[in-house]
Motif scaffolding. Structure first.
Motif, mmCIF file in Angstrom:
data_model
loop_
_atom_site.group_PDB
_atom_site.id
_atom_site.type_symbol
_atom_site.label_atom_id
_atom_site.label_comp_id
_atom_site.label_asym_id
_atom_site.label_seq_id
_atom_site.Cartn_x
_atom_site.Cartn_y
_atom_site.Cartn_z
ATOM 1 N N LEU A 343 -22.695 14.418 -23.884
ATOM 2 C CA LEU A 343 -24.131 14.156 -23.832
ATOM 3 C C LEU A 343 -24.934 15.456 -23.888
ATOM 4 O O LEU A 343 -25.951 15.544 -24.595
ATOM 5 C CB LEU A 343 -24.459 13.377 -22.559
ATOM 6 C CG LEU A 343 -25.922 12.962 -22.382
ATOM 7 C CD1 LEU A 343 -26.387 12.083 -23.532
ATOM 8 C CD2 LEU A 343 -26.108 12.235 -21.049
ATOM 9 N N ALA A 344 -24.488 16.474 -23.164
ATOM 10 C CA ALA A 344 -25.198 17.750 -23.170
ATOM 11 C C ALA A 344 -25.189 18.387 -24.555
ATOM 12 O O ALA A 344 -26.226 18.888 -25.030
ATOM 13 C CB ALA A 344 -24.570 18.701 -22.142
ATOM 14 N N LEU A 345 -24.048 18.343 -25.241
ATOM 15 C CA LEU A 345 -23.955 18.947 -26.572
ATOM 16 C C LEU A 345 -24.761 18.167 -27.601
ATOM 17 O O LEU A 345 -25.392 18.761 -28.485
ATOM 18 C CB LEU A 345 -22.494 19.056 -26.997
ATOM 19 C CG LEU A 345 -21.768 20.378 -26.700
ATOM 20 C CD1 LEU A 345 -22.297 21.510 -27.557
ATOM 21 C CD2 LEU A 345 -21.855 20.738 -25.233
ATOM 22 N N THR A 346 -24.737 16.851 -27.527
ATOM 23 C CA THR A 346 -25.522 16.057 -28.486
ATOM 24 C C THR A 346 -27.018 16.324 -28.324
ATOM 25 O O THR A 346 -27.750 16.446 -29.323
ATOM 26 C CB THR A 346 -25.240 14.557 -28.308
ATOM 27 O OG1 THR A 346 -25.412 14.193 -26.933
ATOM 28 C CG2 THR A 346 -23.834 14.200 -28.759
ATOM 29 N N LEU A 347 -27.488 16.441 -27.101
ATOM 30 C CA LEU A 347 -28.905 16.734 -26.880
ATOM 31 C C LEU A 347 -29.254 18.143 -27.354
ATOM 32 O O LEU A 347 -30.313 18.373 -27.959
ATOM 33 C CB LEU A 347 -29.253 16.572 -25.404
ATOM 34 C CG LEU A 347 -29.265 15.127 -24.875
ATOM 35 C CD1 LEU A 347 -29.486 15.111 -23.367
ATOM 36 C CD2 LEU A 347 -30.331 14.297 -25.576
ATOM 37 N N ALA A 348 -28.370 19.097 -27.092
ATOM 38 C CA ALA A 348 -28.637 20.474 -27.512
ATOM 39 C C ALA A 348 -28.739 20.576 -29.029
ATOM 40 O O ALA A 348 -29.672 21.206 -29.563
ATOM 41 C CB ALA A 348 -27.535 21.399 -26.981
ATOM 42 N N PHE A 349 -27.819 19.949 -29.744
ATOM 43 C CA PHE A 349 -27.859 20.010 -31.203
ATOM 44 C C PHE A 349 -28.993 19.165 -31.770
ATOM 45 O O PHE A 349 -29.486 19.452 -32.862
ATOM 46 C CB PHE A 349 -26.505 19.590 -31.785
ATOM 47 C CG PHE A 349 -25.506 20.704 -31.841
ATOM 48 C CD1 PHE A 349 -25.446 21.531 -32.946
ATOM 49 C CD2 PHE A 349 -24.646 20.936 -30.787
ATOM 50 C CE1 PHE A 349 -24.532 22.582 -33.011
ATOM 51 C CE2 PHE A 349 -23.727 21.971 -30.828
ATOM 52 C CZ PHE A 349 -23.673 22.808 -31.938
ATOM 53 N N THR A 350 -29.398 18.132 -31.055
ATOM 54 C CA THR A 350 -30.556 17.357 -31.495
ATOM 55 C C THR A 350 -31.812 18.218 -31.480
ATOM 56 O O THR A 350 -32.580 18.245 -32.462
ATOM 57 C CB THR A 350 -30.749 16.123 -30.598
ATOM 58 O OG1 THR A 350 -29.648 15.233 -30.770
ATOM 59 C CG2 THR A 350 -32.041 15.400 -30.954
#
Length: 358
Positions: A343-350
């Motif tokens: 979840l943290a990585l998906t939000l960061a790349f978003t």
């Protein structure tokens, strides 16, 4: 005066002696087995029949007493969402289970040892890019990742494929282009953000993940079989195992879908960061398959393009039914660490890709 030798202790009768003699024949004063021996299996079968009969009776009585109480709009909405999630995901789950069984039964381990680089720094991006080749949603990716691990693929690479395959496969890319006509940058942003998040999670897991966090994928009965027998055994086991957790995840997702009002989301649509987090949370709750989520995302016209991108990137990697499937396949110790990281990585790349392209 010589002592009289004491008699040697009698040895315990063997199982073969007992079977040859029969339980009803005494043996030198030895006590007979308890009278309930030999009848426990029949007793258990009888108890099971009675329990099933009571269950059917309870269902019949409940239907007669509560038949008119399940017509409330909220319950009908919950039932509709649960049915839609289950029916939408089931074909892809069957496809993933069949592919996983085929990998287990027909693809030798040496193939994966040659196809996937041994170094995690190279194996992870190779596994991520391979997700662009295989159509399938998140329900299919979990059993496929388990099958790859059983064939000797490093967990970091298999988990990268688990995240990338439902997010960047050709069906998803085409569906996004069709859902957002005249906005090819949305499909490109989804591809780049999803691939970046999947590879990032894989690299971090390779660097910091521990073996005890990940329960080895289970193999059903008949693991020693080969060929078509192994395919049937593996598919039967994985389908029964993953199907139950799919239903559990669908139940929770349908409940959250009904309980979370859309007005709450509209209230934060004008706040940049909160709007992204709100649609990310909605993607987790709705648990829509990645082949169909673009047609839902295009309806969020009051939200920014980056918030819509969050819905498209987070959903295929983190949702309720996927969490249930991962827990059933790899254990809750894995889920407690893998889901927050993803979840943290998906939000960061978003935020990164959305701010750049959108």
């Amino acid at each position: 005066m010589s002592e009289r030798p004491s008699p040697a202790p009698a040895s315990a009768p063997s199982l073969g002696d007992s079977l040859a003699r029969g339980w009803d024949e005494p043996d030198d004063g030895q006590e007979l087995p308890p009278p309930e021996w030999g009848r426990s299996a029949r007793s258990r079968r009888t108890a099971t029949v009675w329990l099933f009969a009571l269950f059917v009776l309870a269902l019949t009585a409940g239907q007669a007493l509560l038949a008119g109480r399940f017509t409330h709009g909220a319950f009908l909405a919950w039932a509709t969402v649960f049915t839609a999630i289950s029916l939408q995901a089931l074909p892809f789950l069957v496809f993933g289970v069949a592919l996983s069984a085929a990998i287990t039964a027909f693809v030798p381990a040496r193939f994966w040892q040659r196809a996937v680089p041994r170094r995690a720094a190279l194996a992870v991006p190779v596994a991520g890019l391979s997700g662009a080749v295989l159509p399938g949603c998140e329900c299919a990716s979990v059993p496929v990742a388990g099958g790859l691990m059983r064939r000797g693929v490093a967990p970091a690479a298999a988990l990268t494929f688990l995240l990338a395959a439902p997010a960047i496969n050709p069906v998803v890319v085409v569906a996004t282009v069709v859902a957002f006509p005249g906005q090819p940058e949305m499909a490109l942003a989804r591809f780049l953000a999803s691939l970046g998040a999947a590879v990032g999670v894989g690299w971090l897991w390779a660097a910091f993940g521990r073996a005890e966090w990940l329960r080895p994928p289970r193999i059903g009965h008949g693991a020693e079989a080969t060929g078509w027998r192994a395919f049937v055994d593996a598919m039967r086991h994985d389908l029964m195992h993953a199907g139950g957790f799919l239903v559990l995840g669908g139940l929770v997702a349908a409940g959250m879908n009904v309980l979370v009002p859309r007005e709450w989301l509209a209230a934060v649509a004008d706040t940049p960061v909160l709007s992204v987090l709100a649609l990310a949370l909605l993607a987790v709750v709705l648990s829509i398959c990645s082949e169909a989520d673009a047609f839902i995302a295009v309806s969020f016209t009051e939200f920014s393009a980056t918030a819509v991108l969050a819905f498209l990137v987070v959903g295929p990697m983190v949702d309720l039914k996927l969490i249930a499937l991962q827990a059933g396949s790899f254990g809750w110790a894995f889920v407690r660490r893998f889901v927050p990281l993803t979840l943290a990585l998906t939000l960061a790349f978003t935020f990164l890709v959305g701010g750049w392209l959108l």
